[in-house]
Design a protein around this motif. Structure first.
Motif, PDB file in Angstrom:
ATOM      1  N   ASN A   1       0.825  -1.208   0.000  1.00 31.60           N
ATOM      2  CA  ASN A   1       0.000   0.000   0.000  1.00 31.60           C
ATOM      3  C   ASN A   1       0.860   1.260   0.000  1.00 31.60           C
ATOM      4  N   VAL A   2       1.939   1.230   0.768  1.00 26.60           N
ATOM      5  CA  VAL A   2       2.823   2.394   0.838  1.00 26.60           C
ATOM      6  C   VAL A   2       3.493   2.632  -0.518  1.00 26.60           C
ATOM      7  N   MET A   3       3.970   1.573  -1.131  1.00 27.70           N
ATOM      8  CA  MET A   3       4.615   1.715  -2.446  1.00 27.70           C
ATOM      9  C   MET A   3       3.617   2.189  -3.501  1.00 27.70           C
ATOM     10  N   SER A   4       2.418   1.643  -3.478  1.00 30.13           N
ATOM     11  CA  SER A   4       1.384   2.067  -4.423  1.00 30.13           C
ATOM     12  C   SER A   4       1.035   3.537  -4.217  1.00 30.13           C
TER      13      SER A   4
ATOM     14  N   LEU B   1       3.595  10.221  -6.739  1.00 24.34           N
ATOM     15  CA  LEU B   1       4.714  10.735  -7.536  1.00 24.34           C
ATOM     16  C   LEU B   1       4.301  10.933  -8.996  1.00 24.34           C
ATOM     17  N   LEU B   2       3.621   9.951  -9.566  1.00 25.56           N
ATOM     18  CA  LEU B   2       3.165  10.089 -10.958  1.00 25.56           C
ATOM     19  C   LEU B   2       2.188  11.255 -11.103  1.00 25.56           C
TER      20      LEU B   2
ATOM     21  N   ALA C   1      -4.410   5.246  -5.696  1.00 29.11           N
ATOM     22  CA  ALA C   1      -3.564   4.139  -6.147  1.00 29.11           C
ATOM     23  C   ALA C   1      -3.463   3.060  -5.080  1.00 29.11           C
ATOM     24  N   GLN C   2      -3.303   3.440  -3.818  1.00 27.37           N
ATOM     25  CA  GLN C   2      -3.218   2.421  -2.771  1.00 27.37           C
ATOM     26  C   GLN C   2      -4.557   1.754  -2.536  1.00 27.37           C
TER      27      GLN C   2
END
Length: 133
Positions: A3-6, A12-13, A128-129
């Motif tokens: 979830n954090v990476m997503s 960022l995107l 995203a997450q």
């Protein structure tokens, strides 16, 4: 961790796309005209990489993670706007206070933009997450 990476990648995107449109198309001429005497002839890219990387980490930690389980993104949009207003306000008002030729109009425009882009980027990361979980 997923979830954090997503959230980070989504934020960022979102930030890169929105800020790219802003700096590359929408506000490019006003920034260039207002700061013509302050601009470098050759732009250094590494400060942008550092800023975007660390700022998006701050967005995830301070705005998105506390809202992971939220069903609606209103809190993310609001908290993102608060973070953006604080961060971009500190940058722009400090520059205006200390730099002789720093234009007030650009400070106000950039401060408003920072509020908006941080809010929407926060929402992109939150979304995203949510999609990844």
């Amino acid at each position: 961790m997923k979830n954090v990476m997503s959230a980070y990648i989504g934020g960022l995107l979102g930030f890169l796309i929105l800020d790219g449109l802003w700096l590359g198309l929408i506000a490019k001429d006003s920034y260039t005209q207002a700061m013509a005497g302050l601009m470098r002839s050759e732009v250094h890219i590494w400060p942008w990489v550092v800023f975007y990387s660390l700022y998006c980490l701050a967005i995830v930690q301070l705005v998105i993670r506390p809202q992971f389980s939220a069903r609606q993104g209103k809190g993310v949009l609001l908290n993102g706007a608060v973070l953006g207003a604080a961060a971009y306000g500190a940058y722009n008002m400090t520059n205006y206070a200390l730099l002789a030729d720093w234009p007030l109009g650009i400070s106000l425009q950039d401060w408003a933009w920072g509020t908006v882009v941080t809010s929407f980027s926060s929402y992109c990361g939150w979304r995203a997450q949510r999609l990844a979980s």
